[in-house]
Design an enzyme around this catalytic site. Structure first.
Site, PDB file in Angstrom:
ATOM      1  N   GLU A 157       0.808  -1.220   0.000  1.00  0.00           N
ATOM      2  CA  GLU A 157       0.000   0.000   0.000  1.00  0.00           C
ATOM      3  C   GLU A 157       0.839   1.267   0.000  1.00  0.00           C
ATOM      4  O   GLU A 157       0.547   2.231  -0.712  1.00  0.00           O
ATOM      5  CB  GLU A 157      -0.965   0.015   1.185  1.00  0.00           C
ATOM      6  CG  GLU A 157      -2.104  -0.993   1.069  1.00  0.00           C
ATOM      7  CD  GLU A 157      -1.681  -2.421   1.345  1.00  0.00           C
ATOM      8  OE1 GLU A 157      -0.568  -2.639   1.883  1.00  0.00           O
ATOM      9  OE2 GLU A 157      -2.464  -3.337   1.019  1.00  0.00           O
TER      10      GLU A 157
ATOM     11  N   HIS B 103     -11.279  -4.239   9.107  1.00  0.00           N
ATOM     12  CA  HIS B 103     -11.863  -4.141   7.763  1.00  0.00           C
ATOM     13  C   HIS B 103     -13.193  -3.378   7.783  1.00  0.00           C
ATOM     14  O   HIS B 103     -14.012  -3.554   6.889  1.00  0.00           O
ATOM     15  CB  HIS B 103     -12.137  -5.530   7.184  1.00  0.00           C
ATOM     16  CG  HIS B 103     -10.935  -6.268   6.698  1.00  0.00           C
ATOM     17  ND1 HIS B 103      -9.981  -6.773   7.536  1.00  0.00           N
ATOM     18  CD2 HIS B 103     -10.527  -6.592   5.439  1.00  0.00           C
ATOM     19  CE1 HIS B 103      -9.048  -7.392   6.816  1.00  0.00           C
ATOM     20  NE2 HIS B 103      -9.360  -7.291   5.554  1.00  0.00           N
TER      21      HIS B 103
HETATM   22  C1  LIG Z   1      -2.432  -4.538   4.198  1.00  0.00           C
HETATM   23  C2  LIG Z   1      -3.452  -5.359   3.519  1.00  0.00           C
HETATM   24  N1  LIG Z   1      -3.586  -5.261   2.191  1.00  0.00           N
HETATM   25  C3  LIG Z   1      -4.509  -5.988   1.546  1.00  0.00           C
HETATM   26  C4  LIG Z   1      -5.313  -6.845   2.233  1.00  0.00           C
HETATM   27  C5  LIG Z   1      -6.392  -7.637   1.507  1.00  0.00           C
HETATM   28  N2  LIG Z   1      -5.960  -9.026   1.399  1.00  0.00           N
HETATM   29  C6  LIG Z   1      -6.265  -9.904   2.367  1.00  0.00           C
HETATM   30  S1  LIG Z   1      -5.527 -11.373   2.118  1.00  0.00           S
HETATM   31  C7  LIG Z   1      -4.830 -10.844   0.692  1.00  0.00           C
HETATM   32  C8  LIG Z   1      -3.954 -11.768  -0.061  1.00  0.00           C
HETATM   33  C9  LIG Z   1      -2.820 -12.193   0.781  1.00  0.00           C
HETATM   34  O1  LIG Z   1      -2.003 -13.039   0.058  1.00  0.00           O
HETATM   35  P1  LIG Z   1      -0.938 -13.937   0.789  1.00  0.00           P
HETATM   36  O2  LIG Z   1      -0.118 -13.114   1.698  1.00  0.00           O
HETATM   37  O3  LIG Z   1      -0.223 -14.671  -0.275  1.00  0.00           O
HETATM   38  O4  LIG Z   1      -1.791 -14.920   1.689  1.00  0.00           O
HETATM   39  P2  LIG Z   1      -2.876 -15.993   1.193  1.00  0.00           P
HETATM   40  O5  LIG Z   1      -4.180 -15.293   1.144  1.00  0.00           O
HETATM   41  O6  LIG Z   1      -2.448 -16.521  -0.105  1.00  0.00           O
HETATM   42  O7  LIG Z   1      -2.868 -17.038   2.270  1.00  0.00           O
HETATM   43  C10 LIG Z   1      -5.177  -9.530   0.428  1.00  0.00           C
HETATM   44  C11 LIG Z   1      -4.750  -8.759  -0.753  1.00  0.00           C
HETATM   45  C12 LIG Z   1      -5.151  -6.908   3.628  1.00  0.00           C
HETATM   46  N3  LIG Z   1      -5.925  -7.695   4.370  1.00  0.00           N
HETATM   47  N4  LIG Z   1      -4.207  -6.181   4.245  1.00  0.00           N
END
Ligand SMILES: Cc1ncc(C[n+]2csc(CCOP(=O)(O)OP(=O)(O)O)c2C)c(N)n1
Ligand SMILES: [Mg+2]
Lengths: 343, 336
Positions: free
Chosen positions: A75, A144
């Site tokens: 971000e 959220h």
């Molecule tokens: C700072 C932040 N940015 C975006 C999100 C939205 N978001 C939640 S999970 C996710 C994907 C995360 O990917 P990863 O770290 O690979 O974990 P996975 O979901 O694959 O287990 C996103 C974009 C968030 N919760 N927090």
């Protein structure tokens, strides 16, 4: 969730269709991308995924990955990239997946985007638009569900708007994209699927103008975002009790349309402010102070009252979550008390 | 200074038969917990959203198998597996998901904030990357208090692109803190593949930048994860400093309840279904004569009964009183 009262804000005679708030934003983005090749979108999962709330849907297929950019989950970096691109002549529209994540990017938004024009002696411009899905009611809990608009409205150099209707969602977004300064748009997540009349063509809703959604004589209820709908529903209930409430949709937190507010309170002699963000130091405090500092103060027949989010993070359990933000019955009760008992 | 190498992390001895059985039990418990949570969500008993780790059970359990009481974990939005792997009670987890007063967070947090502070789980996290510096900080406290404990820090491939990842690993490496960083690389951060989000292909490579050993393992192989994690835990406990483990895995479900899977193919999902870590472990245990078919069936029945009792407990628990909405913002009550 309470029913959303439809608000007809379409300009006289324009060809309006009923479309959703999300579709109205989509339409604005699409027309801006078509009209100006400097405009581009960036954010997380806004490409093939279509955005967490499906606002950007098919835009990547239409305009390509060069103009609808999926950023890594970064971000602060993405905000900085948007600031840099804006400084250098592009027109970025940055989507935070949830407004809560803008807290990771405050450095670029507050220290850079908001201040560059001023710090550099008026020689720089940051025409940046930031879209923020916000608010409680989805069971997504404390990280959220926040309503952080007052944070941003506290910063000179940012403009902050909060559209309550599909019509304003489109018109304010197009005005924001035209604007030479950074504009932060708060979109309540519960509004995305609500519908209302929206003209097909491109149009602008001026930033800094409140709208009177329901004229009335007994009390002014100033509301923001989703609270506009709850205030209108409360006004209907109040009408059943013989009270005539005026409902103002603030639309813009910065600049603040104090003229419309002062004029309204001068007529109704009572003021109730309603917002979802935490009551303490919320926009309602600024509105109250603006009225108290104005000639309308002498016309007041009752103390000013505010309703806002409870003094806590947004909890998960449904009953708690509901209790954490103002509901229609809270607005009705507070307004009736002001009118009937002057307190 | 010598750069620690990946070899440092491949030497933990395999778990004995009893611990293998325990590992399988925890993996089955995670799987059945999440399937039952999904089902409860579908029938409207759970609101909000949830992120399932179905298909990723080996990395959670393998990483936690050598942890002891007193050790910590930090977890992610996809944290049910980590929580169970660290030893949490599924009844209190269901109660949390159902928004009940008996839940781990008294209904305030839900799935995305599941935690078990008393059990050493410092919490799932709604913020991608949020747990990384917290893990480094917990490891600093362990050092300050001269405890022998370690911190196991889980995060996804998406989190490695956040500034928090780099800042946390640098401090951990600089101060040689007892923390193990476990990246569960399931190929996607929501819809964006690692190819589309990372400038270098391997997360483990990044360890070099922070003066710690990094290793990539088959995250769907319980033994492979345990070998690396066990070695990293032993190293951290002995004062050797942090490690980075990249566990290659795959989430078989969508990112969250609203995912339409537009960004990946059915074939890819099917390919990974064939690599499901649970049948793999069962097969390995059968082949090695550790557990026969009847033993596995008994284990599954045991897990089934635990899940049923847990749901009954959750459903019978009271919901929080809305009048207490501002309780616990501060210790002892309300400031304003
Ligand atoms: C700072 C932040 N940015 C975006 C999100 C939205 N978001 C939640 S999970 C996710 C994907 C995360 O990917 P990863 O770290 O690979 O974990 P996975 O979901 O694959 O287990 C996103 C974009 C968030 N919760 N927090
Ligand atoms: Mg991932």
């Amino acid at each position: 969730m309470n029913a959303i009262v439809s608000i007809d804000t379409g300009p006289e005679g324009a060809a309006c269709r009923d479309i959703s708030y999300a579709d109205a934003i989509h339409e604005a983005l699409r027309s801006a991308l078509e009209a100006d090749e400097r405009v581009f979108l960036l954010g997380e999962d806004i490409g093939v995924y279509g955005g967490a709330f499906q606002v950007t849907r098919d835009l990547v297929h239409r305009f390509g990955e060069g103009r609808v950019i999926d950023t890594p989950i970064a971000e602060l970096g993405a905000a900085g990239v948007a600031v840099g691109a804006a400084l250098a002549g592009s027109r970025p529209v940055l989507e935070f997946q949830f407004s809560d994540f803008a807290t990771l990017a405050m450095e670029q938004i507050v220290n850079q985007a908001a201040k560059l024009r001023y710090m550099l002696g008026g020689n720089a411009s940051v025409p940046l638009v930031i879209r923020m899905p916000a608010g409680a009611g989805t069971g997504a809990a404390a990280q959220h569900s926040q309503s952080l608009e007052a944070w941003f409205a506290h910063v000179p150099g940012l403009k902050v708007v909060q559209p309550a209707t599909p019509h304003d969602a489109k018109g304010l977004l197009l005005a924001a994209i035209d604007d030479p300064d950074p504009v932060v748009i708060f979109e309540h997540k519960l509004l995305y699927k609500t519908t209302g009349p929206v003209p097909a063509e491109a149009y602008r809703v001026p930033i800094g103008k409140a709208a009177i959604r329901r004229p009335g004589r007994d009390i002014t209820i100033v509301a923001t975002g989703i609270m506009v709908h709850r205030a209108l529903e409360a006004a209907e209930r109040l009408a059943g009790r013989g009270h005539d409430a005026e409902v103002i949709d603030l639309r813009s937190l910065r600049p603040l349309d104090t003229a419309t507010l002062i004029d309204s309170v001068t007529r109704t002699t009572r003021l109730l402010c309603v917002h979802e963000s935490v009551k303490m130091l919320g926009i309602g405090a600024e509105i109250s102070a603006a009225i108290a500092e104005s000639a309308a103060f002498d016309r007041l027949d009752a103390p000013i009252r505010r309703l806002g989010g409870a003094d806590c993070p947004i909890p998960y359990a449904p009953g708690l979550e509901r209790a954490a933000v103002p509901q229609v019955e809270d607005i009705e009760a507070a307004a009736a008390r002001l009118i009937e008992r002057g307190e | 200074m010598d750069q620690p190498t990946a070899d440092t992390l491949t030497q933990a001895p395999p778990p004995d038969a009893a611990r293998q059985r325990e590992a399988l039990r925890r993996m089955l418990l995670i799987r059945r917990f999440e399937e039952a949570a999904e089902e409860a969500y579908m029938r409207g008993a759970i609101h909000g959203t949830m992120h399932l780790s179905i298909g990723q059970e080996a990395s959670a359990v393998g990483a936690c198998l050598d942890l002891e009481t007193g050790d910590y974990i930090t977890s992610t939005h996809r944290g049910h597996g980590h929580c169970i792997a660290k030893g949490a009670d599924v009844a209190r987890m269901f109660a949390e998901f159902f928004g009940r007063e008996t839940g781990y967070c008294r209904g305030r947090g839900g799935s995305m904030h599941i935690a078990d502070i008393a059990g050493g789980n410092l919490g799932a996290n709604g913020i991608v990357g949020g747990g990384l510096p917290i893990a480094t900080g917990a490891a600093l406290a362990i050092r300050q208090q001269r405890r022998a404990a370690v911190v196991m820090c889980f995060f996804g491939d998406g989190a490695v692109n956040e500034g928090a990842f780099h800042e946390a690993l640098n401090m951990a490496g600089l101060w040689k803190l007892p923390v193990i960083f476990v990246c569960e690389n399931n190929k996607y951060g929501m819809s964006v593949s690692t190819e589309r989000s990372m400038a270098v292909p391997r997360v483990a490579e990044r360890a070099r930048a922070y003066g710690m050993p990094g290793v990539r393992v088959d995250g769907n192989d319980l033994f492979a994860v345990h070998r690396a994690a066990g070695a990293a835990i032993a190293r951290a406990r002995a004062g050797g400093g942090p490690s980075l483990i990249e566990a290659e895995t795959y989430r078989l479900r969508g990112h969250s309840r609203s995912d339409r899977n537009r960004y990946r193919s059915k074939e890819e999902i099917e390919h990974w279904r064939g690599l499901d870590p649970i049948p793999r472990l069962e097969r390995a245990m059968r082949d090695a004569g550790v557990l026969d078919a009847a033993g596995i069936a008994a284990l599954r029945a045991e897990v089934e009964a635990e899940i049923a009792a847990a749901i009954a407990f959750a459903e019978g628990s009271p919901v929080p009183d809305p009048g207490e909405v501002t309780r616990d913002v501060y210790e002892g009550g309300i400031a304003a």
